[in-house]
Motif scaffolding. Structure first.
Motif, mmCIF file in Angstrom:
data_model
loop_
_atom_site.group_PDB
_atom_site.id
_atom_site.type_symbol
_atom_site.label_atom_id
_atom_site.label_comp_id
_atom_site.label_asym_id
_atom_site.label_seq_id
_atom_site.Cartn_x
_atom_site.Cartn_y
_atom_site.Cartn_z
ATOM 1 N N MET A 1 -56.216 -23.478 44.096
ATOM 2 C CA MET A 1 -55.115 -22.567 43.764
ATOM 3 C C MET A 1 -54.957 -21.507 44.866
ATOM 4 N N GLY A 2 -53.703 -21.009 45.012
ATOM 5 C CA GLY A 2 -53.528 -19.834 45.840
ATOM 6 C C GLY A 2 -52.637 -19.969 47.052
ATOM 7 N N THR A 3 -52.167 -21.154 47.414
ATOM 8 C CA THR A 3 -51.303 -21.258 48.578
ATOM 9 C C THR A 3 -49.866 -20.882 48.217
ATOM 10 N N ILE A 4 -49.183 -20.272 49.175
ATOM 11 C CA ILE A 4 -47.758 -19.965 49.058
ATOM 12 C C ILE A 4 -47.069 -20.639 50.230
ATOM 13 N N GLU A 5 -46.002 -21.388 49.965
ATOM 14 C CA GLU A 5 -45.312 -22.061 51.056
ATOM 15 C C GLU A 5 -43.802 -21.828 50.946
ATOM 16 N N PHE A 6 -43.225 -21.412 52.059
ATOM 17 C CA PHE A 6 -41.784 -21.232 52.175
ATOM 18 C C PHE A 6 -41.213 -22.442 52.919
ATOM 19 N N HIS A 7 -40.209 -23.066 52.329
ATOM 20 C CA HIS A 7 -39.610 -24.265 52.900
ATOM 21 C C HIS A 7 -38.157 -23.971 53.278
ATOM 22 N N GLN A 8 -37.918 -23.645 54.549
ATOM 23 C CA GLN A 8 -36.557 -23.390 55.042
ATOM 24 C C GLN A 8 -35.798 -22.403 54.139
ATOM 25 N N VAL A 9 -36.463 -21.320 53.784
ATOM 26 C CA VAL A 9 -35.918 -20.349 52.830
ATOM 27 C C VAL A 9 -34.939 -19.407 53.526
ATOM 28 N N SER A 10 -33.751 -19.285 52.931
ATOM 29 C CA SER A 10 -32.735 -18.350 53.413
ATOM 30 C C SER A 10 -32.160 -17.587 52.233
ATOM 31 N N LEU A 11 -31.669 -16.386 52.526
ATOM 32 C CA LEU A 11 -30.956 -15.604 51.512
ATOM 33 C C LEU A 11 -29.846 -14.826 52.204
ATOM 34 N N HIS A 12 -28.622 -15.067 51.754
ATOM 35 C CA HIS A 12 -27.444 -14.391 52.310
ATOM 36 C C HIS A 12 -26.775 -13.622 51.182
ATOM 37 N N PHE A 13 -26.857 -12.293 51.241
ATOM 38 C CA PHE A 13 -26.218 -11.473 50.215
ATOM 39 C C PHE A 13 -24.700 -11.515 50.390
ATOM 40 N N PRO A 14 -23.947 -11.451 49.296
ATOM 41 C CA PRO A 14 -22.485 -11.445 49.391
ATOM 42 C C PRO A 14 -21.990 -10.289 50.273
ATOM 43 N N GLN A 15 -20.981 -10.585 51.089
ATOM 44 C CA GLN A 15 -20.342 -9.627 51.990
ATOM 45 C C GLN A 15 -21.230 -9.157 53.150
ATOM 46 N N ALA A 16 -22.484 -9.621 53.207
ATOM 47 C CA ALA A 16 -23.344 -9.241 54.329
ATOM 48 C C ALA A 16 -22.935 -10.028 55.573
ATOM 49 N N PRO A 17 -22.983 -9.402 56.759
ATOM 50 C CA PRO A 17 -22.539 -10.095 57.971
ATOM 51 C C PRO A 17 -23.461 -11.222 58.421
ATOM 52 N N ARG A 18 -24.717 -11.166 58.011
ATOM 53 C CA ARG A 18 -25.683 -12.202 58.403
ATOM 54 C C ARG A 18 -26.716 -12.361 57.302
ATOM 55 N N PRO A 19 -27.465 -13.458 57.301
ATOM 56 C CA PRO A 19 -28.489 -13.646 56.270
ATOM 57 C C PRO A 19 -29.584 -12.577 56.354
ATOM 58 N N ALA A 20 -30.069 -12.140 55.197
ATOM 59 C CA ALA A 20 -31.206 -11.225 55.165
ATOM 60 C C ALA A 20 -32.484 -11.953 55.549
ATOM 61 N N VAL A 21 -32.569 -13.228 55.155
ATOM 62 C CA VAL A 21 -33.678 -14.116 55.531
ATOM 63 C C VAL A 21 -33.066 -15.434 55.967
#
Length: 321
Positions: free
Chosen positions: A1-21
């Protein structure tokens, strides 16, 4: 137990000029303390908050020990994730004991088990249960509040800890003490920790690895020593102050640099350190005391001698231990 894995994670807030992640793909190992480091607005806190689903990714997915977190109800997910924020986030109308007991109560623990857990955790974070159990947050100093916040995050014995600049609003002396407490607790408990910071010295002191972010993208993910000695680009070089030799000394241990000194007495007044202290500690002590050398002590017994020449040789050699 205990691993954390990010798989091509993105987040784009509405009206933001670019993705936050943007397209983050990294794996955090079990029991690892990873610091998310970068300038304001680089996506550190946004990435952290996606782990406990305070934010949902626009693309990609996150797994805990191989399980997609979106397949878990948020309440179930968060029961296994401790969360510590700046200013502690304690409930002001609850006592210290009641604050720590929030998650155990949600988990349906018995009253005796909760009481036992509260006392054990207060002992763990160096707050006397008899003195602090029945106090309210307003009756605590900032550092004491943060210790209670850490205890509350650990109350349900979660596998994971998310820490969002937990010491950012605390004075430098208290901050250093709490950093030491985190290192002690991590050595004892071996949780998987994501720790957001904008403070380079804090990151270098705490991290097993540092995830450097710029405008939502990963620039480099590596050990503190490799980031200082092999920065991926000028941004990482400037962010960490990679030319700072004294900063590099903080990542080198005394043990491989010292000359063995078995069965030798400590001279009266001579400064001492342990093999696990850093060469930066040693240099500071030599400059402060004026002694030309330091006796290295393990379990009360002299085991080595360290001089300025030893420190200089190790610094030029540039090897990590």
């Amino acid at each position: 137990m205990g691993t954390i894995e990010f798989h091509q994670v993105s987040l784009h807030f509405p009206q933001a000029p670019r993705p936050a992640v943007k397209a983050v793909s990294v794996q955090i190992q079990r029991g690892e303390l990873v610091v998310l480091l970068g300038p304001s607005g680089c996506g550190k806190t946004t990435l952290l908050k996606m782990v406990n689903r305070l934010y949902e990714p626009s693309a990609g997915w996150i797994t805990l020990e191989g399980q997609d977190i979106c397949r878990l109800p948020p309440t179930q997910l968060r029961q296994n994730i401790g969360y510590v924020i700046q200013q502690s986030g304690l409930f002001p109308h609850m006592t210290v004991a009641q604050n720590i007991a929030v998650v155990p109560r949600l988990l349906g623990w018995s009253r005796p088990r909760i009481q036992s857990r509260v006392e054990a955790l207060l002992d763990l974070v160096k707050l006397s249960p008899g003195e602090f159990r029945d106090r309210y947050p307003a009756q605590l100093s900032g550092g004491q509040q943060q210790r209670v916040g850490i205890a509350r995050a650990l109350a349900g014995d979660p596998e994971y800890l998310l820490m969002d600049e937990p010491f950012g609003a605390i004075d430098a002396i208290t901050r250093s003490a709490l950093q030491g407490e985190i290192l002690r607790l991590q050595h004892q408990l071996r949780k998987t920790i994501l720790f957001v910071s904008h403070d380079v010295e804090e990151a270098l002191r705490l991290a097993d690895r540092i995830l450097v972010l710029r405008q939502g993208e990963v620039v480099q993910f590596d050990t503190p020593f490799r980031l200082l000695t092999q920065p991926a680009d000028p941004f990482v070089h400037d962010l960490l102050g990679a030319d700072d030799r004294v900063r590099q000394l903080g990542l080198l241990r005394i043990a491989p640099a010292m000359a063995p000194l078995p069965n030798s007495p400590i001279r009266n007044g001579q400064p001492t350190l342990t093999p696990e202290d850093s060469l930066r500690d040693a240099l500071s002590l030599i400059l402060k005391t004026g002694f030309p050398e330091i006796t290295v002590v393990h379990n009360g017994r002299p085991v080595g001698l360290l001089t300025l020449d030893h420190i200089r040789t190790s610094a030029m050699g540039g090897t990590q231990n």
